[in-house]
Write a protein that holds these residues in place. Structure first.
Motif, short mmCIF file in Angstrom:
data_model
loop_
_atom_site.label_atom_id
_atom_site.label_comp_id
_atom_site.label_asym_id
_atom_site.label_seq_id
_atom_site.Cartn_x
_atom_site.Cartn_y
_atom_site.Cartn_z
N UNK A 123 33.80 40.92 47.85
CA UNK A 123 34.28 39.57 47.60
C UNK A 123 35.00 39.51 46.27
N UNK A 124 35.78 38.48 46.11
CA UNK A 124 36.52 38.32 44.87
C UNK A 124 36.49 36.85 44.48
N UNK A 125 36.07 36.63 43.25
CA UNK A 125 36.19 35.29 42.67
C UNK A 125 37.28 35.34 41.62
N UNK A 126 37.96 34.23 41.49
CA UNK A 126 38.96 34.21 40.43
C UNK A 126 38.48 33.26 39.36
N UNK A 127 38.64 33.67 38.14
CA UNK A 127 38.34 32.78 37.02
C UNK A 127 39.66 32.48 36.35
N UNK A 128 40.05 31.23 36.39
CA UNK A 128 41.32 30.87 35.77
C UNK A 128 41.09 29.72 34.81
N UNK A 129 41.93 29.64 33.82
CA UNK A 129 41.86 28.53 32.88
C UNK A 129 42.55 27.33 33.47
N UNK A 130 42.48 26.20 32.76
CA UNK A 130 43.07 24.97 33.27
C UNK A 130 44.60 24.95 33.16
N UNK A 131 45.19 25.92 32.45
CA UNK A 131 46.63 25.90 32.28
C UNK A 131 47.33 26.14 33.61
N UNK A 132 48.49 25.53 33.76
CA UNK A 132 49.26 25.73 34.99
C UNK A 132 49.80 27.16 35.02
N UNK A 133 50.38 27.59 33.90
CA UNK A 133 50.84 28.97 33.76
C UNK A 133 50.51 29.43 32.35
N UNK A 134 50.37 30.73 32.17
CA UNK A 134 50.27 31.27 30.82
C UNK A 134 48.90 31.16 30.20
N UNK A 135 47.91 30.72 30.96
CA UNK A 135 46.55 30.70 30.44
C UNK A 135 45.93 32.07 30.64
N UNK A 136 44.67 32.07 31.03
CA UNK A 136 44.01 33.33 31.27
C UNK A 136 43.67 33.44 32.75
N UNK A 137 43.58 34.64 33.24
CA UNK A 137 43.21 34.84 34.63
C UNK A 137 42.36 36.09 34.74
N UNK A 138 41.30 35.99 35.50
CA UNK A 138 40.44 37.16 35.72
C UNK A 138 40.11 37.26 37.20
N UNK A 139 40.20 38.47 37.71
CA UNK A 139 39.76 38.75 39.08
C UNK A 139 38.42 39.47 38.99
N UNK A 140 37.41 38.89 39.58
CA UNK A 140 36.09 39.52 39.65
C UNK A 140 35.95 40.07 41.07
N UNK A 141 35.89 41.38 41.18
CA UNK A 141 35.85 42.00 42.51
C UNK A 141 34.55 42.79 42.65
N UNK A 142 33.87 42.56 43.74
CA UNK A 142 32.67 43.34 44.02
C UNK A 142 32.84 43.98 45.39
N UNK A 143 32.65 45.27 45.45
CA UNK A 143 32.76 46.01 46.70
C UNK A 143 31.40 46.58 47.04
#
Lengths: 579, 277
Positions: free
Chosen positions: A42-62
């Motif tokens: 599964x993959x959860x995404x953690x994103x900031x409130x910014x529309x663009x240019x904030x932070x983004x993280x993909x959390x992937x568990x296999x």
């Protein structure tokens, strides 16, 4: 809920970067390639409130078995850059066994990350990408991660090619070269974290989000119309419905606000089409007056609430279960209706389809309480079984010489509904208290009788075994609902290894409260741990308002946005001084 | 959906046996007569017509017809009707409202219904007062009209619903007077037949809280010019007239909203293809 067959193995990878750096794309590629290799994940995404240019993280568990929640910590973290990393730190649990790969020409690993004691490796990500015409760092990151966790190169390449095909041959070539470069570099880091026992089955695997699954279930159940007002984190339900309905001859209308979308939904259903809308807490708050209208006028509708952190605007991009109270109690007056909650991403499909069936069978508004942690999680599941729940509304068929009473009393409390266009069935649907005919009335009898009818029709309905999923046996019980189920299942598995047996009761039917079924399932229970993700402990309050729970009861609840983890649940059990 | 029950209809075929709650002399009685007369002229079977409303004196009208009706919540009639018409394009959908329901609490839906241009007819019985709650000022009430809620008047200028409709994209705009039953009926017929969103403001006196409006019958006058297809010209005329100019004021040719539910259900299996790994 499938039982473990082989020893459970899982590996967790986080890829982070600034918004636009492609961390989420990289995570998606890893997940899809793993799925093609026969893994779950599964993959959860953690994103900031910014529309663009904030932070983004993909959390992937296999994993080699289906997984529904994230692991306690990450085995591998690939940082394309460290911009805004402090905002991620709380969600990036690392241990001394973890490996961090970071751009050797970029900024230093921030203290909040390095204090974990994880091994740090420097890789010249930018330089490597620059050497490849059209090369991108996130594709190097995919190669690195795939190499370290031992994913099949062929599957990674086929996913990359499919993803980049529309950008042309040069992009595909650059992608391949980046992956190869990353794979080669990965050889410098030997980690024994690859999954050895891959579970092979003949089943098709699906890659789907909770928001897509609930929408697919709804359309399979018979939804023909949707009204939409965008809101995070529910928008994908509506976006998916828009094209899906167009493909099968239905329609979605974008409304001007949620007051409109709920009323459009009611209007379309009044016209005889099974109808749906989706929203999140703030939108649900705007809709409740009209949900009462649908309840009183007995028009079936489905409302999907993909819950987020509340109150007010709260935390739009993250999860909580705190709309329980408004979903159950939000309407003014006495307005019993249905509230159901999917228990996993895959179950969003079942529960979405079931909700349509329930709404239509009982001519009642039905709220589906999903949440961000289900809705926006992308997950690999076995192809879901077909579900035999469909919209099946009791409609009026004209009888010569007989007067039609829209709200006539019947054995099951559900009155035949005339669909506009049916001769002799004309009536006026009304939110005013009304007689059996639908005529406005202020008499004691009409008020009491119609309220009884609307109450009885949903209380006496046969919900079968679907009111909950029950796993395990014993007198130590975890009682929870909705998205907590995944973490609870994993806690059960961990505790079983320590010899602690748990019976998990996870409620799918929230309202009407399945009192008899629950008390029956709780027979013999000595200790009950009640869990939900709300600051107030809304689920426990609701349970206690509805029935007396047997045995010792412990209430574990906390607000979001961090989802309740298996380890937290295990700790609650272990630290509970029970005899 | 079904074959019509008759081939020709009289106004009485569209009336129910319920007695309206309106006060004796209310303009809305005349509106009901005009509406049923228009329905007979249009000749659609009562079961193929849906009359949708919100809350207020005007909004009681669906149950007084023999059509399918929906008496919903305050201000949301246009939204409910929009969903119905998209789901059931075969029905004739008429939306009935008042100046409080339609222009105040339902104001946003008014703008967007005009803009969306779904093929339906919006009839607002404008009496410049909240009658059901016993006499409060509405968005079309004069600034100096005295009431318990706004002693001495609101001091706010009324707004121009017809101009707002034009600015928002309504395809047909008319004003009528309730006392002119035949003229109002003819205008409603034209509005229903006109493709897209049609808006008819009916000046309908409230004899109880606005007895001064009994004078309207002596004030209204036919529009002195032909309807235009130029929205800007129509808006200028309405902005500068005395508010009692009745007739069709604008006919547009904007394409009606085209998205609707079809009777046939396509192949569901194609929907899952995108999820298969």
């Amino acid at each position: 809920m499938s039982a473990p067959i082989k020893e459970f193995e899982s590996v967790s990878v986080a890829i982070i970067g600034s918004g636009g750096a492609g961390a989420l794309t990289a995570g998606s590629i890893l997940l899809e390639a793993a799925g093609k290799s026969g893994l779950y994940g599964n993959m959860n995404r953690a994103v900031g409130p910014q529309i663009r240019g904030g932070e983004a993280a993909a959390h992937v568990r296999l994993a080699n078995q289906p997984v529904q929640c994230m692991a306690e910590s990450f085995d591998l973290l690939v940082a394309i850059d460290w911009n805004n990393a402090e905002r991620f730190a709380a969600d990036l649990a690392l241990t001394p066994n973890s490996l961090i790969l970071t751009d050797s020409d970029g900024s230093d690993v921030p203290d909040v990350i390095s204090k974990s004691g994880a091994q740090i490796g420097g890789v010249p990500l930018k330089a490597m990408a620059r050497e490849i015409p059209g090369g991108r760092e996130n594709m190097i990151a995919v190669g690195l991660a795939a190499g370290i966790i031992g994913l099949s190169t062929d599957h990674v390449m086929s996913v990359v090619e499919a993803k980049l095909a529309r950008k042309g041959d040069d992009a595909v070539k650059a992608g391949r070269l980046c992956i190869e470069a990353g794979l080669a570099k990965a050889k410098e880091y030997s980690r024994d974290i690859n999954i050895k026992n891959v579970l092979t089955t003949d089943n098709d695997r699906w890659l789907i989000t909770g928001n897509e699954a609930v929408a697919l279930g709804a359309v399979r159940g018979g939804i023909r119309f949707a009204a939409a007002y965008p809101i995070t984190p529910a928008t994908e339900v509506l976006e998916w419905l828009s094209s899906a309905l167009a493909k099968v001859g239905g329609a979605l209308v974008q409304a001007e606000d949620e007051l409109s979308s709920i009323n459009m939904t009611i209007g379309a259903s009044y016209g005889g089409r099974a109808s749906i809308t989706a929203t999140s807490g703030p939108g649900l708050a705007l809709m409740v007056e009209s949900i009462g209208l649908a309840q009183a006028s007995e028009v079936p509708i489905v409302i999907v609430d993909v819950m987020r952190g509340g109150p007010s605007t709260g935390i739009p991009t993250k999860s909580e279960q705190s709309d329980l109270n408004i979903a159950v109690y939000g309407c003014h007056g006495d307005a019993p209706h249905i509230v159901v909650a999917p228990l996993s991403v895959g179950d969003c499909l079942f529960t979405g389809q079931w909700a349509v069936h329930l709404a239509e069978a009982m001519q009642v508004p039905t709220i589906v309480l999903s949440d961000q942690s289900l809705g926006q999680a992308r997950i690999i599941i076995d192809k879901p079984a077909n579900v035999a729940f469909f919209a099946n509304r009791k409609t009026y068929i004209p009888v010569e010489g007989e007067d039609y009473n829209r709200y006539a009393f019947t054995a099951d409390g559900v009155s035949p509904m005339a669909i506009p266009g049916t001769p002799g069935g004309q009536y006026t649907a009304d939110g005013l208290t009304h007689s059996v005919r639908g005529t406005p009335s202020a008499t004691n009898d009409d008020h009491q009788n119609q309220m009884d009818k609307r109450h009885d029709k949903i209380v006496n309905f046969d919900y079968g075994d679907h009111w909950a999923e029950i796993e395990g046996t014993g007198d130590l019980v975890i009682l929870t609902w909705g998205s907590i189920t995944g973490a609870a299942l994993e806690a059960m598995r961990d505790l079983a290894e320590e010899g602690i047996e748990i019976k998990l009761i996870s409620m799918r039917l929230i309202a009407p409260f399945p009192k008899d079924a629950l008390l029956n399932a709780l027979q013999g229970a000595k200790d009950i741990l009640v869990i939900d993700q709300t600051h107030a402990g809304q689920f426990h309050q609701y349970l206690r308002a509805q029935c007396d729970l047997p045995g010792n009861v412990k209430n574990f609840h906390r607000a979001g946005p961090r989802v309740i983890s298996p380890a937290e649940i295990s700790a609650q059990i272990r630290d509970w001084n029970i005899s | 959906m079904n074959a019509p029950t008759k081939t020709s209809y009289k106004p009485g075929d569209y009336k129910s046996d319920l007695t309206p709650v309106w006060c004796p002399g209310c303009g809305d009685f005349h509106v009901l007569m005009s509406v049923t007369r228009a329905m007979a002229q249009l000749g659609n079977a009562p079961e193929d017509v849906a009359v949708i409303s919100g809350i207020g004196c005007s909004s009681r009208i669906p149950a007084y017809t023999n059509c399918y009706g929906f008496h919903g919540v305050h201000g949301r009639s246009l939204a409910l009707a929009s969903g119905l018409k998209v789901a059931r394009p075969d029905l004739t959908v008429m939306v009935m409202s008042g100046d409080g329901d339609g222009f105040s609490i339902g104001g946003n839906h008014f703008l967007h219904a005009c803009r969306r241009n779904i093929d339906m007819t919006y009839i607002v019985m404008d009496n410049r007062v909240y009658g059901m709650t016993k006499g409060q000022p509405s968005p079309t009430t004069e600034p100096d009209w005295d009431s318990a809620l706004s002693p001495g008047g609101t001091g706010l200028n009324p707004f121009h619903p017809l101009v707002i409709a034009l600015a928002s994209g309504a395809n047909f705009v008319a004003r009528t007077f309730s006392g002119d039953i035949k003229g109002t009926a003819n205008t409603i017929v034209e509005a229903v037949k006109h493709p897209g969103f049609s808006f008819v403001q009916i000046l309908s006196p409230c004899v109880t809280f606005r007895p001064d409006e009994k004078e309207w019958k002596n004030i209204v006058h036919p529009a002195s010019v032909e309807p235009t297809d130029d929205a800007a010209r129509a808006a200028r005329r309405i902005m500068t007239d005395d508010g009692f100019n009745v007739g069709v004021l604008y006919r547009g040719d904007r394409k009606p909203y085209g998205n609707h539910v079809s009777d046939t259900v396509g192949n569901m299996d194609i929907l899952e293809e995108e999820f298969v790994l």
